[in-house]
Scaffold this active site. Structure first.
Site, PDB file in Angstrom:
ATOM      1  N   ARG A 153      34.210  33.397  44.292  1.00  0.00           N
ATOM      2  CA  ARG A 153      35.044  32.476  43.295  1.00  0.00           C
ATOM      3  C   ARG A 153      34.849  31.326  44.031  1.00  0.00           C
ATOM      4  O   ARG A 153      34.591  31.043  45.083  1.00  0.00           O
ATOM      5  CB  ARG A 153      36.419  32.764  43.206  1.00  0.00           C
ATOM      6  N   HIS A 259      31.103  30.230  38.314  1.00  0.00           N
ATOM      7  CA  HIS A 259      31.409  31.592  37.948  1.00  0.00           C
ATOM      8  C   HIS A 259      30.539  32.487  37.286  1.00  0.00           C
ATOM      9  O   HIS A 259      30.600  33.563  37.219  1.00  0.00           O
ATOM     10  CB  HIS A 259      32.746  31.479  37.049  1.00  0.00           C
ATOM     11  N   HIS A 285      38.499  42.995  42.621  1.00  0.00           N
ATOM     12  CA  HIS A 285      39.370  42.911  41.406  1.00  0.00           C
ATOM     13  C   HIS A 285      40.694  44.230  41.847  1.00  0.00           C
ATOM     14  O   HIS A 285      40.367  45.102  42.309  1.00  0.00           O
ATOM     15  CB  HIS A 285      38.736  43.424  40.110  1.00  0.00           C
ATOM     16  N   TYR A 294      31.709  44.394  33.063  1.00  0.00           N
ATOM     17  CA  TYR A 294      30.300  44.305  33.491  1.00  0.00           C
ATOM     18  C   TYR A 294      29.498  45.401  32.968  1.00  0.00           C
ATOM     19  O   TYR A 294      28.191  45.609  32.988  1.00  0.00           O
ATOM     20  CB  TYR A 294      30.219  44.076  35.015  1.00  0.00           C
TER      21      TYR A 294
END
Length: 316
Positions: A153, A259, A285, A294
């Site tokens: 990130r 991102h 996550h 994804y």
């Protein structure tokens, strides 16, 4: 053009109520009128008076609107107007309960995260700006390699230090361990994770670290890995701007943001490995359902390959 449905006197009284007593804007009253006319047409079709409609009727009409292509946001606004009408009708003793209460619009599908194609991602990572300031070029190249190579990130990238210090934990910083080829970052929820740093990213980092301190007097820099030309830690906004400029210089048609490189990292890794759990761990996550988006990106990639390659998929 659809003919307006006749509204019963009670509906007209309600519209007068919101216009005069609630003093709603004329545009809002017009929208309420149009939405009540939609409901009146539907009640005529099912042969049930407007004030006798039940929750099952409302749900059926919502399904019809959704099936005809109306989005969840638009349906939610219509339901809000109907809910107000029946709440007023219940307060007037015209209906025993509000049939719209508890009816919700269909959820709008979450947009897929934008990811670069593999060729574009590699093109950006390998881009070299001839004639640029070598210091800036080395720094920006290292940032791209870490964003795409580790799936960081932007806040995690900005928070990296050259090495762990006495205040690293307290300040919520991460750091790079070149010898172990690892990046240690502090993610969402103050959760730390360690990520492997690939060979290309290591090479870019080493090139950057050789130049990082050269413009500054001894002791001028703090421990930040990525700094600006005045020696201060780069902000997330600065990284956004530099990446956008670099993607344009590299000739990419889509302006790239940090991102997007994280999404590209996850999508390309999943395409190659199919290991959803590993991608979840690398992204940090907490819930695998967050990572499962994804798989939809991966399906899009497979569908595109099929459309382009399979003889029975080609349009005649």
């Amino acid at each position: 053009m659809t003919t307006p449905a006749p509204l019963p006197p009670e509906a007209l009284r309600y519209l007068e109520h919101v216009r005069v007593e609630k003093r709603l804007a004329a545009r809002t009253v017009t929208l309420y009128t149009l939405d009540l006319e939609k409901l009146a047409r539907f009640s005529a079709q099912v042969e049930v008076p407007l004030l006798r409609l039940q929750t099952a009727h409302i749900r059926r009409f919502v399904a019809l609107m959704h099936g005809s292509g109306r989005g969840g946001r638009g349906i939610a606004l219509i339901l809000s107007g109907w809910r107000g009408f029946f709440a007023w009708a219940a307060a007037q003793g015209l209906v025993p309960s509000n049939p719209v209460q508890g009816v919700r619009a269909p959820r709008a599908p979450k947009p897929l995260p934008k990811a670069l194609g593999v060729d574009d991602a590699v093109r950006l990572a390998e881009f070299s700006h001839d004639g640029a300031d070598p210091w800036l070029e080395a720094r920006d190249a290292a940032m791209v390699e870490l964003l795409y190579g580790c799936g960081l990130r932007v806040g995690e990238l900005a928070g990296l230090d050259v090495a762990p210090g006495p205040d690293t934990e307290r300040l919520g910083r991460g750091w790079i361990d070149l010898q172990a080829a690892e990046a240690h970052v502090l993610g969402k929820g103050s959760k730390r994770r360690s990520l492997p740093v690939g060979a290309a990213a290591l090479q870019a980092l080493q090139a950057w670290l050789q130049l990082r301190a050269t413009p500054f007097a001894p002791g001028r820099l703090d421990g930040a890995l990525f700094v600006g030309q005045r020696g201060a830690r780069l902000t997330a906004q600065s990284i956004w701007l530099r990446l956008r400029q670099r993607s344009q210089l590299a000739g990419l048609t889509t302006p790239v943001h940090p991102h997007m490189l994280r999404h590209s990292f996850a999508s390309h890794l999943l395409q190659s490995s199919g290991d959803l759990r590993a991608v979840q761990e690398l992204l940090g996550h907490a819930n695998i359902t967050t990572t499962q988006v994804y798989t939809r990106l991966d399906y899009q990639h497979l569908a595109q390959v099929y459309d382009q390659a399979h003889p029975r998929a080609r349009k005649k």
